[in-house]
Design a protein around this motif. Structure first.
Motif, mmCIF file in Angstrom:
data_model
loop_
_atom_site.group_PDB
_atom_site.id
_atom_site.type_symbol
_atom_site.label_atom_id
_atom_site.label_comp_id
_atom_site.label_asym_id
_atom_site.label_seq_id
_atom_site.Cartn_x
_atom_site.Cartn_y
_atom_site.Cartn_z
ATOM 1 N N SER A 64 -8.830 3.525 2.702
ATOM 2 C CA SER A 64 -9.297 2.879 1.474
ATOM 3 C C SER A 64 -8.348 1.800 0.973
ATOM 4 O O SER A 64 -8.795 0.714 0.561
ATOM 5 C CB SER A 64 -9.500 3.935 0.380
ATOM 6 O OG SER A 64 -9.824 3.346 -0.861
ATOM 7 N N MET A 65 -7.038 2.067 0.985
ATOM 8 C CA MET A 65 -6.081 1.078 0.473
ATOM 9 C C MET A 65 -6.146 -0.222 1.266
ATOM 10 O O MET A 65 -6.103 -1.320 0.690
ATOM 11 C CB MET A 65 -4.656 1.636 0.536
ATOM 12 C CG MET A 65 -4.355 2.742 -0.446
ATOM 13 S SD MET A 65 -2.586 3.148 -0.427
ATOM 14 C CE MET A 65 -2.572 4.578 -1.492
ATOM 15 N N GLN B 100 -9.398 -2.173 0.526
ATOM 16 C CA GLN B 100 -9.330 -2.866 -0.760
ATOM 17 C C GLN B 100 -8.407 -4.077 -0.681
ATOM 18 O O GLN B 100 -8.715 -5.148 -1.228
ATOM 19 C CB GLN B 100 -8.845 -1.910 -1.847
ATOM 20 C CG GLN B 100 -8.808 -2.505 -3.242
ATOM 21 C CD GLN B 100 -10.185 -2.812 -3.794
ATOM 22 O OE1 GLN B 100 -11.155 -2.137 -3.444
ATOM 23 N NE2 GLN B 100 -10.283 -3.816 -4.649
ATOM 24 N N LYS C 169 -3.305 8.401 1.771
ATOM 25 C CA LYS C 169 -3.144 8.041 3.173
ATOM 26 C C LYS C 169 -3.291 9.327 3.994
ATOM 27 O O LYS C 169 -2.927 10.400 3.523
ATOM 28 C CB LYS C 169 -1.746 7.450 3.417
ATOM 29 C CG LYS C 169 -1.452 6.157 2.687
ATOM 30 C CD LYS C 169 -0.008 5.707 2.954
ATOM 31 C CE LYS C 169 0.348 4.445 2.216
ATOM 32 N NZ LYS C 169 1.734 4.004 2.453
ATOM 33 N N GLN D 259 -1.812 -1.836 -3.713
ATOM 34 C CA GLN D 259 -2.666 -0.649 -3.699
ATOM 35 C C GLN D 259 -1.812 0.596 -3.913
ATOM 36 O O GLN D 259 -0.788 0.774 -3.246
ATOM 37 C CB GLN D 259 -3.421 -0.553 -2.365
ATOM 38 C CG GLN D 259 -4.215 -1.799 -2.017
ATOM 39 C CD GLN D 259 -5.185 -2.208 -3.119
ATOM 40 O OE1 GLN D 259 -5.850 -1.346 -3.713
ATOM 41 N NE2 GLN D 259 -5.284 -3.501 -3.387
ATOM 42 N N ALA E 260 0.870 -1.177 0.000
ATOM 43 C CA ALA E 260 0.000 0.000 0.000
ATOM 44 C C ALA E 260 0.905 1.224 0.000
ATOM 45 O O ALA E 260 1.614 1.478 0.981
ATOM 46 C CB ALA E 260 -0.918 0.004 1.215
ATOM 47 N N HIS F 263 -6.282 7.941 4.766
ATOM 48 C CA HIS F 263 -7.592 7.336 4.506
ATOM 49 C C HIS F 263 -7.410 5.822 4.408
ATOM 50 O O HIS F 263 -6.465 5.349 3.773
ATOM 51 C CB HIS F 263 -8.179 7.886 3.206
ATOM 52 C CG HIS F 263 -9.606 7.552 2.999
ATOM 53 N ND1 HIS F 263 -10.034 6.298 2.625
ATOM 54 C CD2 HIS F 263 -10.731 8.308 3.121
ATOM 55 C CE1 HIS F 263 -11.345 6.287 2.521
ATOM 56 N NE2 HIS F 263 -11.806 7.494 2.810
ATOM 57 N N HIS G 109 -6.993 5.525 -5.094
ATOM 58 C CA HIS G 109 -7.448 5.705 -3.712
ATOM 59 C C HIS G 109 -7.238 7.136 -3.235
ATOM 60 O O HIS G 109 -6.358 7.843 -3.742
ATOM 61 C CB HIS G 109 -6.665 4.779 -2.772
ATOM 62 C CG HIS G 109 -6.880 3.329 -3.014
ATOM 63 N ND1 HIS G 109 -7.977 2.638 -2.549
ATOM 64 C CD2 HIS G 109 -6.126 2.421 -3.681
ATOM 65 C CE1 HIS G 109 -7.895 1.374 -2.912
ATOM 66 N NE2 HIS G 109 -6.783 1.211 -3.606
#
Length: 227
Positions: free
Chosen positions: A153-154, A157, A149, A141, A116, A151, A146
């Motif tokens: 989200s990575m 996923q 960071k 990721q 990520a 956040h 996305h």
């Protein structure tokens, strides 16, 4: 009883590879091309891990969208040029012990590895290829798909692609953005001391590692506490 699937997600810059030479060089080229003063080394390394547009906005808060876009493009162009001079493996070398630990973790039944990163897909693919890391990671990721960071989200996923829960997932990184992202996603957070943020900034980490050799035991401890 079926083997429990677990996921270890690595940050890239400052965690797996030391790319600060190219990062600092590309930032210098980008800012000078826009006739802007080059930020201090500590300020540049302090934004590593963020998506480039967010990073540039932090470094130059007064810049408008056009100015940020110019800095981002200038950085990308300079980074590609710098990397091409020596090759990604030389310009962004793996940290000591990284390859050996990746091999050890990859060999463990039920343990999956992922990445990520604030890098672009193109940049990450080049780096993974240069170090012959393709076989290790089941999920990658990148910033293209996305929010920046921290956040989560990575991580969400990555867990979806690996089929793991937060209790079965650990994030490893060198910045506060990595640790805050891990906490936001509800997963384990292991910080590393050899990267770009001071250890004092990794307050959200469950534990700080000083070398790659200690990672397998640290993960075992994380899994044991989560069981």
């Amino acid at each position: 009883m079926a083997e429990r699937t677990r996921l270890v997600i690595f940050d890239v810059d400052g965690t797996l590879v030391d790319s600060q030479g190219d990062i600092l060089g590309a930032m210098s080229h980008s800012f000078m091309a826009q006739n802007l003063p080059v930020p201090a080394r500590s300020d540049i390394l302090g934004i590593v891990g963020l998506s480039l547009d967010v990073a540039m906005s932090r470094l130059v808060p007064e810049a408008d969208a056009q100015g940020v876009a110019a800095l981002v493009q200038g950085y990308k162009d300079a980074y590609i040029e710098l990397r091409a001079r020596t090759g990604a493996a030389q310009s962004s070398p793996l940290y000591p012990g990284a390859m050996e630990v990746l091999q050890e973790l990859h060999s463990q039944p039920g343990l999956l590895l992922g990445l990520a990163t604030g890098k672009s897909k193109r940049g990450l693919d080049k780096l993974v290829e240069a170090h012959d890391l393709e076989r290790f990671f089941v999920t990658r990721q990148v910033a293209d798909f996305h929010p920046s960071k921290p956040h989560p989200s990575m991580i969400y996923q990555a867990m979806g692609e690996a089929g793991t829960t937060p209790a079965e997932t650990v994030m490893i990184g060198d910045t506060s953005f990595d640790m805050d992202m891990a906490r936001a996603a509800g997963v384990g957070a292991l910080g590393v001391s050899w990267g770009y943020h001071p250890v004092a900034h990794l307050q959200a980490a469950h534990r700080i590692l000083d070398d790659f050799v200690s990672l397998p035991d640290a993960l075992a401890g994380m899994w044991e506490r989560a069981s």
